[in-house]
Design a protein around this motif. Structure first.
Motif, PDB file in Angstrom:
ATOM      1  N   VAL A 110      14.710 -55.642 -14.588  1.00 22.43           N
ATOM      2  CA  VAL A 110      15.304 -56.933 -14.927  1.00 22.43           C
ATOM      3  C   VAL A 110      16.582 -57.161 -14.125  1.00 22.43           C
ATOM      4  O   VAL A 110      16.812 -58.244 -13.572  1.00 22.43           O
ATOM      5  N   LEU A 111      17.432 -56.143 -14.048  1.00 24.96           N
ATOM      6  CA  LEU A 111      18.706 -56.275 -13.340  1.00 24.96           C
ATOM      7  C   LEU A 111      18.510 -56.477 -11.838  1.00 24.96           C
ATOM      8  O   LEU A 111      19.333 -57.123 -11.181  1.00 24.96           O
ATOM      9  N   LEU A 112      17.419 -55.917 -11.306  1.00 27.17           N
ATOM     10  CA  LEU A 112      17.177 -56.000  -9.868  1.00 27.17           C
ATOM     11  C   LEU A 112      16.103 -57.027  -9.520  1.00 27.17           C
ATOM     12  O   LEU A 112      15.587 -57.024  -8.394  1.00 27.17           O
ATOM     13  N   GLN A 113      15.753 -57.872 -10.479  1.00 26.56           N
ATOM     14  CA  GLN A 113      14.690 -58.843 -10.228  1.00 26.56           C
ATOM     15  C   GLN A 113      15.016 -59.727  -9.023  1.00 26.56           C
ATOM     16  O   GLN A 113      16.147 -60.161  -8.839  1.00 26.56           O
ATOM     17  N   GLY A 114      14.008 -59.950  -8.221  1.00 27.59           N
ATOM     18  CA  GLY A 114      14.181 -60.782  -7.038  1.00 27.59           C
ATOM     19  C   GLY A 114      14.719 -60.053  -5.835  1.00 27.59           C
ATOM     20  O   GLY A 114      14.680 -60.568  -4.719  1.00 27.59           O
ATOM     21  N   ARG A 115      15.250 -58.835  -6.030  1.00 23.51           N
ATOM     22  CA  ARG A 115      15.768 -58.060  -4.901  1.00 23.51           C
ATOM     23  C   ARG A 115      14.639 -57.245  -4.275  1.00 23.51           C
ATOM     24  O   ARG A 115      13.557 -57.112  -4.832  1.00 23.51           O
ATOM     25  N   HIS A 116      14.921 -56.692  -3.118  1.00 24.94           N
ATOM     26  CA  HIS A 116      13.919 -55.872  -2.433  1.00 24.94           C
ATOM     27  C   HIS A 116      13.502 -54.719  -3.345  1.00 24.94           C
ATOM     28  O   HIS A 116      14.347 -54.032  -3.932  1.00 24.94           O
ATOM     29  N   PRO A 117      12.194 -54.488  -3.493  1.00 22.39           N
ATOM     30  CA  PRO A 117      11.705 -53.446  -4.412  1.00 22.39           C
ATOM     31  C   PRO A 117      12.237 -52.049  -4.140  1.00 22.39           C
ATOM     32  O   PRO A 117      12.297 -51.220  -5.059  1.00 22.39           O
ATOM     33  N   LYS A 118      12.643 -51.753  -2.925  1.00 22.57           N
ATOM     34  CA  LYS A 118      13.055 -50.387  -2.583  1.00 22.57           C
ATOM     35  C   LYS A 118      14.293 -49.947  -3.349  1.00 22.57           C
ATOM     36  O   LYS A 118      14.480 -48.745  -3.606  1.00 22.57           O
ATOM     37  N   TRP A 119      15.151 -50.883  -3.761  1.00 26.76           N
ATOM     38  CA  TRP A 119      16.409 -50.508  -4.396  1.00 26.76           C
ATOM     39  C   TRP A 119      16.214 -49.809  -5.729  1.00 26.76           C
ATOM     40  O   TRP A 119      17.021 -48.970  -6.131  1.00 26.76           O
ATOM     41  N   ILE A 120      15.133 -50.114  -6.413  1.00 29.07           N
ATOM     42  CA  ILE A 120      14.938 -49.540  -7.741  1.00 29.07           C
ATOM     43  C   ILE A 120      14.714 -48.032  -7.674  1.00 29.07           C
ATOM     44  O   ILE A 120      14.987 -47.307  -8.634  1.00 29.07           O
ATOM     45  N   PHE A 121      14.244 -47.537  -6.533  1.00 30.44           N
ATOM     46  CA  PHE A 121      13.950 -46.107  -6.433  1.00 30.44           C
ATOM     47  C   PHE A 121      15.216 -45.248  -6.384  1.00 30.44           C
ATOM     48  O   PHE A 121      15.165 -44.049  -6.700  1.00 30.44           O
ATOM     49  N   LEU A 122      16.341 -45.821  -6.001  1.00 22.10           N
ATOM     50  CA  LEU A 122      17.583 -45.042  -5.965  1.00 22.10           C
ATOM     51  C   LEU A 122      18.031 -44.612  -7.357  1.00 22.10           C
ATOM     52  O   LEU A 122      18.733 -43.610  -7.515  1.00 22.10           O
ATOM     53  N   ILE A 123      17.622 -45.363  -8.366  1.00 21.93           N
ATOM     54  CA  ILE A 123      17.973 -45.000  -9.744  1.00 21.93           C
ATOM     55  C   ILE A 123      17.348 -43.656 -10.112  1.00 21.93           C
ATOM     56  O   ILE A 123      17.882 -42.900 -10.921  1.00 21.93           O
ATOM     57  N   GLY A 124      16.228 -43.348  -9.474  1.00 17.47           N
ATOM     58  CA  GLY A 124      15.533 -42.101  -9.780  1.00 17.47           C
ATOM     59  C   GLY A 124      16.255 -40.852  -9.346  1.00 17.47           C
ATOM     60  O   GLY A 124      15.838 -39.737  -9.688  1.00 17.47           O
ATOM     61  N   VAL A 125      17.341 -40.991  -8.594  1.00 19.61           N
ATOM     62  CA  VAL A 125      18.105 -39.821  -8.150  1.00 19.61           C
ATOM     63  C   VAL A 125      18.975 -39.261  -9.274  1.00 19.61           C
ATOM     64  O   VAL A 125      19.313 -38.067  -9.286  1.00 19.61           O
ATOM     65  N   VAL A 126      19.319 -40.098 -10.238  1.00 20.47           N
ATOM     66  CA  VAL A 126      20.249 -39.712 -11.307  1.00 20.47           C
ATOM     67  C   VAL A 126      19.851 -38.423 -12.032  1.00 20.47           C
ATOM     68  O   VAL A 126      20.709 -37.579 -12.331  1.00 20.47           O
ATOM     69  N   PRO A 127      18.558 -38.195 -12.344  1.00 17.97           N
ATOM     70  CA  PRO A 127      18.193 -36.981 -13.087  1.00 17.97           C
ATOM     71  C   PRO A 127      18.601 -35.675 -12.430  1.00 17.97           C
ATOM     72  O   PRO A 127      18.680 -34.647 -13.114  1.00 17.97           O
ATOM     73  N   ALA A 128      18.847 -35.699 -11.121  1.00 16.29           N
ATOM     74  CA  ALA A 128      19.228 -34.457 -10.434  1.00 16.29           C
ATOM     75  C   ALA A 128      20.481 -33.842 -11.045  1.00 16.29           C
ATOM     76  O   ALA A 128      20.670 -32.617 -11.021  1.00 16.29           O
ATOM     77  N   LEU A 129      21.354 -34.681 -11.623  1.00 17.42           N
ATOM     78  CA  LEU A 129      22.581 -34.175 -12.231  1.00 17.42           C
ATOM     79  C   LEU A 129      22.291 -33.300 -13.444  1.00 17.42           C
ATOM     80  O   LEU A 129      23.082 -32.432 -13.799  1.00 17.42           O
ATOM     81  N   LEU A 130      21.136 -33.541 -14.090  1.00 18.06           N
ATOM     82  CA  LEU A 130      20.773 -32.765 -15.282  1.00 18.06           C
ATOM     83  C   LEU A 130      20.521 -31.304 -14.944  1.00 18.06           C
ATOM     84  O   LEU A 130      20.723 -30.420 -15.789  1.00 18.06           O
ATOM     85  N   VAL A 131      20.099 -31.050 -13.715  1.00 16.43           N
ATOM     86  CA  VAL A 131      19.741 -29.683 -13.323  1.00 16.43           C
ATOM     87  C   VAL A 131      20.913 -28.726 -13.490  1.00 16.43           C
ATOM     88  O   VAL A 131      20.745 -27.593 -13.957  1.00 16.43           O
ATOM     89  N   PHE A 132      22.105 -29.162 -13.120  1.00 16.62           N
ATOM     90  CA  PHE A 132      23.276 -28.279 -13.193  1.00 16.62           C
ATOM     91  C   PHE A 132      23.571 -27.879 -14.635  1.00 16.62           C
ATOM     92  O   PHE A 132      23.935 -26.730 -14.919  1.00 16.62           O
ATOM     93  N   TRP A 133      23.411 -28.806 -15.563  1.00 15.09           N
ATOM     94  CA  TRP A 133      23.660 -28.490 -16.978  1.00 15.09           C
ATOM     95  C   TRP A 133      22.603 -27.533 -17.518  1.00 15.09           C
ATOM     96  O   TRP A 133      22.922 -26.584 -18.251  1.00 15.09           O
ATOM     97  N   ILE A 134      21.339 -27.759 -17.161  1.00 11.89           N
ATOM     98  CA  ILE A 134      20.267 -26.890 -17.640  1.00 11.89           C
ATOM     99  C   ILE A 134      20.486 -25.460 -17.190  1.00 11.89           C
ATOM    100  O   ILE A 134      20.371 -24.512 -17.973  1.00 11.89           O
ATOM    101  N   ARG A 135      20.826 -25.277 -15.940  1.00 11.83           N
ATOM    102  CA  ARG A 135      20.973 -23.919 -15.421  1.00 11.83           C
ATOM    103  C   ARG A 135      22.162 -23.192 -16.038  1.00 11.83           C
ATOM    104  O   ARG A 135      22.151 -21.969 -16.170  1.00 11.83           O
ATOM    105  N   ARG A 136      23.193 -23.910 -16.450  1.00 12.79           N
ATOM    106  CA  ARG A 136      24.383 -23.273 -17.014  1.00 12.79           C
ATOM    107  C   ARG A 136      24.282 -23.053 -18.523  1.00 12.79           C
ATOM    108  O   ARG A 136      24.861 -22.100 -19.056  1.00 12.79           O
ATOM    109  N   HIS A 137      23.539 -23.911 -19.225  1.00 10.72           N
ATOM    110  CA  HIS A 137      23.643 -23.908 -20.683  1.00 10.72           C
ATOM    111  C   HIS A 137      22.337 -23.677 -21.449  1.00 10.72           C
ATOM    112  O   HIS A 137      22.389 -23.476 -22.660  1.00 10.72           O
ATOM    113  N   VAL A 138      21.183 -23.705 -20.809  1.00  8.71           N
ATOM    114  CA  VAL A 138      19.917 -23.578 -21.541  1.00  8.71           C
ATOM    115  C   VAL A 138      19.301 -22.207 -21.271  1.00  8.71           C
ATOM    116  O   VAL A 138      18.823 -21.940 -20.168  1.00  8.71           O
TER     117      VAL A 138
END
Length: 491
Positions: A235-263
């Motif tokens: 919804v926020l990116l409606q009308g924009r080039h479709p490629k931009w939405i894929f950058l949001i998928g990078v965010v989960p990488a930050l979870l890896v550091f927490w998992i390795r330290r605390h789980v």
């Protein structure tokens, strides 16, 4: 093999005295639960980003050269911007000028030009091939990372799965050809498929056994919320080039550091891994009593997931192809697709807890039969008669989504049926191998919908949920609290 071994394998899933309330849940259990739930949330995000922009992005990639040539002809002064003086079509210019700044950039032109190509047969076929590659990657990732989870541990494997799908979802932004996107989606799917097997097993081994129906509902809700985040991004990116939405998928990488330290690794896996016993292999899924369970589970997953993924992918294309939707602006059309998708996933959260309640009260098998039966009836009612656009997008399509709560039950039903050191391998293979069937089904749907009649295609897809019910009846006896293991640890 002996009864003592079987008992040990079952009892190792949880402490002798299980928690009775949330106050009694240990810090380790909370960390494992949060890691699995967050992994599934980002799983849902990365999983459904593509379905929101599939035909639009593929149309741009397939026609990149012609769009570039058309843009160059209109851009008389070669400054990378088209003005009203250069583009005589006032109405077309207004539709393409998304930012309303009096000029049309190359990205804005691509989005505008793609509108007339989203229904092309080439676009539909390549979109389905990309989705098929994604589903095959999901299946292979479930088997591969499932094996890694048994060999290296649940926490380590979970980190690797999250990093994999985050990295390659982000790289989809840089795709220049349709087959670039196919490769990136395939590689991202390896991590997403692996996360299902590892995350569900991590939770099944650490949280109270009697809570499994509710744990399954909460875990599945993580996926649903991830999909809603993807819809919000759409919804926020409606009308924009479709490629931009894929950058949001990078965010989960930050979870890896927490998992390795605390789980930490689950006690069940650590105890089993420390024993001097031969490590079971993938081949053990096809020996002894495990063979029947594996085959039945694969049959259930293959039929049901083919039906669900055909719906999830082609319902958006069905809506886009409706005459009144074709006449909408790009922004209005994207908003309609995103909102409808959000409603489908939102109501599925309710379905998660209804499925959990049915499993708790009636047992897993009865719950599965009811939910799959509801799927079948609702598919026929949704895609049999023609519905007005508001009724279709606000009621009927979300009604189909309600029954997807059944898939949450798989998370707690499958892993406990396998021995500890074969658990993520068995659950990952049994569940995710169904993705290959779903991949074939997605491509097949593209072929039988050449005339553009997606409604007819989806109508016949509904019969898959009827066919899955006999397979459900072949599952081992279970109660509403937990699945009854039918296999012994492999010596």
């Amino acid at each position: 093999m002996n009864d003592a071994n079987t008992t040990a394998a079952v009892s190792s899933d949880a402490p002798a005295r299980e928690a009775e309330s949330l106050r009694e849940i240990s810090p380790q259990q909370w960390k494992s639960g949060c890691a699995a739930w967050l992994g599934w949330l980002f799983d849902g995000l990365d999983m459904h980003i593509y379905t929101l922009v599939a035909t639009a992005f593929v149309a741009i990639l397939l026609n990149n050269g012609s769009f570039r040539s058309e843009f160059s002809k209109l851009d008389a002064d070669g400054n990378g911007q088209i003005t009203t003086m250069e583009w005589a079509g006032v109405e077309q210019f207004a539709q393409a000028d998304r930012d309303r700044n009096g000029t049309v950039s190359r990205e804005e032109y691509d989005v505008f030009a793609a509108r007339s190509h989203t229904g092309d047969q080439a676009t539909k076929e390549k979109s389905s091939w990309i989705q098929a590659a994604f589903l095959i990657g999901w299946a292979l990732g479930g088997a591969f990372f499932g094996r890694i989870g048994d060999l290296l541990g649940r926490s380590r494997a979970l980190s690797l799965t999250v990093l994999t799908y985050a990295l390659f979802t982000g790289l989809s932004f840089f795709a220049q050809e349709w087959w670039h996107l196919l490769i990136f989606r395939f590689l991202a799917a390896l991590g997403i498929g692996g996360e299902w097997a590892v995350g569900s097993t991590l939770l099944a081994e650490t949280w109270p056994r009697r809570w499994r129906p509710w744990t399954a509902a909460v875990l599945q809700t993580g996926v649903n919320l991830g999909v809603l985040v993807a819809c919000l991004a759409g919804v926020l990116l409606q009308g924009r080039h479709p490629k931009w939405i894929f950058l949001i998928g990078v965010v989960p990488a930050l979870l890896v550091f927490w998992i390795r330290r605390h789980v930490p690794e689950p006690e069940a896996w650590s105890a089993a891994a420390s024993k001097n016993t031969p490590q079971p292999g993938v081949g053990d899924l096809f020996r002894g009593p495990t063979l029947r369970l594996t085959l039945v589970s694969v049959m259930i997953c293959a039929l049901s997931l083919t039906g669900w993924w055909a719906f999830m992918f082609w319902q958006a294309q069905h809506v886009r192809s409706l005459p009144e939707v074709v006449l909408m602006s790009a922004g209005e059309r994207d908003r309609l697709i995103a909102v409808t998708f959000g409603l489908i996933i939102g109501i599925s959260i309710v379905g998660n807890f209804v499925a959990g309640a049915l499993a708790k009260k009636l047992g897993y098998k009865t719950a599965l039969v009811i939910m799959f039966g509801g799927f079948f009836v609702t598919f026929l009612a949704t895609f049999g008669p023609e519905h007005a656009l508001p009724a279709l997008t606000r009621f009927w399509l979300p009604a189909v989504g309600f029954w997807s709560g059944v898939f949450g039950l798989f998370t707690m039903l499958l892993p406990p049926l396998f021995p500890t050191l074969l658990r993520t391998t068995g659950a990952g293979f049994s569940y995710n191998i169904g993705r290959i069937a779903a991949a074939v089904g997605t491509v097949f749907a593209a072929q039988i919908s050449r005339s553009g009649n997606f409604r007819q295609t989806l109508f016949y897809t509904g019969f898959l949920f009827l066919l899955v019910i006999p397979a459900v009846l072949l599952l081992p006896k279970s109660t509403g609290d937990e699945a009854v293991p039918v296999t012994e640890p492999v010596d």
